[in-house]
Scaffold this motif. Structure first.
Motif, short mmCIF file in Angstrom:
data_model
loop_
_atom_site.label_atom_id
_atom_site.label_comp_id
_atom_site.label_asym_id
_atom_site.label_seq_id
_atom_site.Cartn_x
_atom_site.Cartn_y
_atom_site.Cartn_z
N PRO A 65 -70.49 1.18 -22.23
CA PRO A 65 -69.35 0.99 -23.13
C PRO A 65 -68.04 1.10 -22.35
CG PRO A 65 -70.92 2.53 -24.08
CD PRO A 65 -71.36 2.26 -22.67
N PRO A 66 -67.10 0.20 -22.59
CA PRO A 66 -65.84 0.18 -21.84
C PRO A 66 -65.09 1.50 -21.84
CG PRO A 66 -66.02 -1.80 -23.16
CD PRO A 66 -67.17 -0.90 -23.55
N ASP A 67 -65.18 2.27 -22.92
CA ASP A 67 -64.43 3.52 -22.97
C ASP A 67 -65.01 4.59 -22.04
OD1 ASP A 67 -66.65 3.56 -24.71
OD2 ASP A 67 -65.80 5.19 -25.88
N LEU A 68 -66.18 4.34 -21.45
CA LEU A 68 -66.76 5.29 -20.49
C LEU A 68 -66.31 5.00 -19.05
CD1 LEU A 68 -70.44 5.71 -21.72
CD2 LEU A 68 -68.49 7.22 -22.10
N LEU A 69 -65.68 3.85 -18.82
CA LEU A 69 -65.26 3.48 -17.47
C LEU A 69 -63.91 4.11 -17.13
CD1 LEU A 69 -66.27 -0.27 -17.58
CD2 LEU A 69 -67.52 1.61 -16.51
N PRO A 70 -63.81 4.76 -15.97
CA PRO A 70 -62.54 5.39 -15.57
C PRO A 70 -61.58 4.35 -14.98
CG PRO A 70 -64.22 5.83 -13.92
CD PRO A 70 -64.89 5.06 -15.03
N ILE A 71 -60.97 3.54 -15.83
CA ILE A 71 -60.15 2.41 -15.40
C ILE A 71 -58.99 2.86 -14.51
CG2 ILE A 71 -58.65 0.53 -16.20
CD1 ILE A 71 -61.68 0.15 -16.71
N ASP A 72 -58.30 3.92 -14.86
CA ASP A 72 -57.17 4.37 -14.04
C ASP A 72 -57.63 4.77 -12.64
OD1 ASP A 72 -55.27 3.86 -15.99
OD2 ASP A 72 -55.39 5.90 -16.81
N ASP A 73 -58.77 5.43 -12.53
CA ASP A 73 -59.30 5.80 -11.21
C ASP A 73 -59.66 4.56 -10.40
OD1 ASP A 73 -59.04 8.49 -11.81
OD2 ASP A 73 -61.15 8.73 -12.41
N PHE A 74 -60.33 3.58 -11.03
CA PHE A 74 -60.68 2.34 -10.33
C PHE A 74 -59.42 1.63 -9.84
CE2 PHE A 74 -64.83 1.97 -12.87
CZ PHE A 74 -65.59 2.44 -11.82
N LYS A 75 -58.41 1.57 -10.71
CA LYS A 75 -57.17 0.88 -10.36
C LYS A 75 -56.49 1.56 -9.16
CE LYS A 75 -54.06 1.02 -13.51
NZ LYS A 75 -53.13 0.84 -14.62
N ILE A 77 -57.84 3.49 -6.83
CA ILE A 77 -58.63 3.32 -5.60
C ILE A 77 -58.50 1.91 -5.08
CG2 ILE A 77 -61.01 3.22 -4.74
CD1 ILE A 77 -61.57 5.62 -6.67
N LEU A 78 -58.52 0.92 -5.96
CA LEU A 78 -58.37 -0.47 -5.54
C LEU A 78 -57.01 -0.70 -4.87
CD1 LEU A 78 -59.70 -3.23 -5.51
CD2 LEU A 78 -58.74 -3.66 -7.76
N ILE A 79 -55.96 -0.16 -5.46
CA ILE A 79 -54.63 -0.28 -4.86
C ILE A 79 -54.59 0.38 -3.49
CG2 ILE A 79 -52.23 0.51 -5.08
CD1 ILE A 79 -52.55 0.03 -8.14
N GLU A 80 -55.19 1.57 -3.38
CA GLU A 80 -55.22 2.28 -2.10
C GLU A 80 -55.94 1.47 -1.02
OE1 GLU A 80 -57.38 6.24 -0.28
OE2 GLU A 80 -56.72 6.31 -2.36
N VAL A 81 -57.08 0.90 -1.36
CA VAL A 81 -57.85 0.11 -0.40
C VAL A 81 -57.09 -1.15 -0.01
CG1 VAL A 81 -59.95 -1.27 -0.09
CG2 VAL A 81 -60.10 1.03 -1.04
N LEU A 82 -56.48 -1.85 -0.98
CA LEU A 82 -55.73 -3.06 -0.66
C LEU A 82 -54.49 -2.76 0.17
CD1 LEU A 82 -56.08 -5.01 -4.01
CD2 LEU A 82 -57.16 -5.55 -1.82
N ASP A 83 -53.80 -1.66 -0.11
CA ASP A 83 -52.65 -1.27 0.71
C ASP A 83 -53.08 -0.96 2.14
OD1 ASP A 83 -50.84 -1.58 -1.35
OD2 ASP A 83 -50.71 0.57 -1.82
#
Length: 115
Positions: A65-75, A77-83
């Motif tokens: 279920p979408p509400d179980l996904l830690p969207i802010d954490d994923f976002k 981490i993705l920004i950190e890796v891309l930077d």
């Protein structure tokens, strides 16, 4: 996946019909229900395009279920890796492994830089 369906069938939650597919037994809400599962009158066919009830689990998508996904954490981490890695974030890593991780392991083991 087959094992999961067998377990569900053993517990009376689903049943299968050869050449027809798998079906979900309708729940009466009573845990002591002794009625046999598998009659057409008390079942609902599972279809990939049919909405799944809020109390159900969609086995077709294998998606939590979408509400179980830690969207802010994923976002973050993705920004950190891309930077950090820029466009290299989308390339394959060295077949011997991620260089910083290899170096950290060797350093903690007291060996030299993997170079």
């Amino acid at each position: 996946m087959v094992g999961a369906y067998k377990l569900l069938e053993q517990n009376g939650y689903v049943f299968s019909r050869a050449g027809s597919g798998s079906y979900v037994a309708e729940s009466t809400g009573r845990p002591d229900d002794e009625s046999p599962a598998g009659t057409a009158a008390d079942t609902v066919e599972v279809m990939p395009n049919r909405p799944v009830p809020a109390s159900g689990i969609d086995f077709a998508t294998v998606m939590p279920p979408p509400d179980l996904l830690p969207i802010d954490d994923f976002k973050n981490i993705l920004i950190e890796v891309l930077d950090r890695d820029k466009g290299n974030a989308f390339s394959y890593q060295d077949s011997q492994g991620f260089q910083p991780l290899r170096g950290a392991i060797l350093t903690s083991a007291g060996d030299q830089d993997p170079g």
